[in-house]
Write an enzyme that holds these catalytic residues in place. Structure first.
Site, PDB file in Angstrom:
ATOM      1  N   HIS A  93       0.820  -1.215   0.000  1.00 26.80           N
ATOM      2  CA  HIS A  93       0.000   0.000   0.000  1.00 26.80           C
ATOM      3  C   HIS A  93       0.856   1.268   0.000  1.00 26.80           C
ATOM      4  CE1 HIS A  93       0.247  -0.125   4.566  1.00 26.80           C
ATOM      5  NE2 HIS A  93       0.397   1.174   4.361  1.00 26.80           N
ATOM      6  N   ASP A 124       0.174  -7.552   1.404  1.00 32.67           N
ATOM      7  CA  ASP A 124       0.567  -6.151   1.592  1.00 32.67           C
ATOM      8  C   ASP A 124       2.075  -5.990   1.726  1.00 32.67           C
ATOM      9  OD1 ASP A 124       0.447  -3.451   1.744  1.00 32.67           O
ATOM     10  OD2 ASP A 124      -0.743  -3.341   3.580  1.00 32.67           O
ATOM     11  N   SER A 207       4.267   2.947   7.950  1.00 37.75           N
ATOM     12  CA  SER A 207       4.035   1.757   7.136  1.00 37.75           C
ATOM     13  C   SER A 207       5.272   1.393   6.326  1.00 37.75           C
ATOM     14  CB  SER A 207       2.867   1.982   6.182  1.00 37.75           C
ATOM     15  OG  SER A 207       1.653   2.025   6.874  1.00 37.75           O
TER      16      SER A 207
END
Length: 356
Positions: A93, A124, A207
């Site tokens: 992402h 992911d 992230s």
């Protein structure tokens, strides 16, 4: 830099967050030399604190140079240097649909360019590669996820809100969590098993960074932060999730060697499905099979489009997310009983699961 554009998945809404706190005061019994005992305790406490601080400083010095900032178009995230050839592992992402990126390392403010090797949204994860490997680039060491313990002290490293080379601390709060991402706002919609839950602060921009133990090993890639319904879109403090290191290395090694993921380890029925509601249109009531992959697990078991799956093994299936989470607990080749309805009649069939 516009911090509001930083990437992070702030999903996994919690139905309720109940926080309790208790002050526990204790005192020792009387002894013959209370003054001496107090002195010993007073002297030991600062020494222990200094030892822990030294551990923090050493880990940060060793690992932080391996954590980078990734700029993908107008979005920002983090990454971890995977090897000395310039491969960097991050979240899918974070890279989104982009193919080229700007990367800033901890030891060099000059932006480097990088190119996407492969993104694997189902887990992911993604790997990008620096176009030119700068001098002194240091690969991180990855740990063994099976050895991660609840209560273990960890540090989260990344670029929260665009603040590069930031470090937060916490503990491992739980292991083995299965968490589903949302699919909006750039999310992959992935359901990820065996995630590490941590109290270390995970914010937008973290992230793809590193969750590190005090041995200086990456035990996970921070990916998700829980949201508190009482705060609207706000995060629930102290509840973050990281993809375990063993899955990260499994996926990254395949991408680097083969240019794609050849062995996902993720179980699949081989169907396209959607959630259906009950007759009162009030509650989710199962998963309708829209399409069946030819030769897939469901096809071989005789499941057809139009069937409505209501159980997988002993787990009730009400939504596509609940089906994904049930499958995340299984492995390819496992045999499970699927309960479904067809033309109003309930049926069961044993299915040997395939691979996603």
């Amino acid at each position: 830099m516009d911090a509001s554009r930083t990437r992070a998945r702030l999903y996994l809404p919690l139905a309720a967050l109940v926080c309790s706190a208790a002050l526990i005061a204790g005192c020792s019994g009387s002894g013959s030399s209370p003054a001496k005992d107090d002195t010993t305790t007073q002297a030991a406490a600062p020494a222990a604190a200094n030892d822990l601080q030294d551990d923090y400083l050493k880990v940060i010095k060793d690992v932080l140079p391996s954590v980078v900032q990734i700029q993908a178009s107008s979005d920002l995230g983090s990454g971890v240097v995977y090897d000395d050839k310039g491969h960097i592992v991050t979240n899918a992402h974070v890279v989104g649909d982009e193919k080229t990126f700007k990367v800033t390392t901890a030891n060099n403010e000059d932006e480097q360019t990088a190119t996407l090797v492969y993104a694997y949204p189902q887990q992911d994860l993604a790997v990008i590669k620096l176009d030119k490997v700068p001098d002194g680039l240091k690969a991180a060491a990855f740990g063994d996820s099976s050895k991660v313990q609840v209560g273990q002290i960890v540090l989260a490293m990344g670029s929260p809100l665009g603040l590069s080379s930031s470090v937060t601390q916490g503990i491992v709060s739980a292991t083995g969590r299965t968490v589903s991402e949302g699919s909006g706002d750039g999310g992959t919609g992935a359901t990820i098993a065996n995630m590490v839950q941590t109290s270390a602060a995970i914010n937008p921009g973290n992230s793809g960074g590193a969750l590190v133990d005090l041995d200086g090993r990456v035990i996970g890639i921070p990916t998700l932060a829980a949201t508190d319904p009482t705060l609207g879109a706000g995060t629930a403090p102290g509840i973050g999730f990281a993809i375990p290191a063993s899955m990260v290395t499994k996926v990254a090694d395949q991408i680097i060697e083969d240019g794609r993921v050849t062995d996902s380890g993720r179980a699949a029925l081989g169907i396209t499905a959607r959630t259906v509601v009950d007759d009162d249109y009030q509650a989710a009531a199962g998963v309708a099979v829209v399409e069946v992959k030819s030769g897939g697990a469901a096809d071989k078991a005789g499941i057809e489009p139009g069937d409505i799956i209501t159980e997988l093994g002993d787990t009730d299936i009400t939504t596509v997310t609940s089906l994904s989470e049930a499958l995340a607990a299984e492995k390819p080749g496992d045999k499970v009983t699927v309960t479904y309805t067809r033309d109003g009649s309930e049926k069961t069939v044993d299915v040997t699961l395939g691979e996603q």
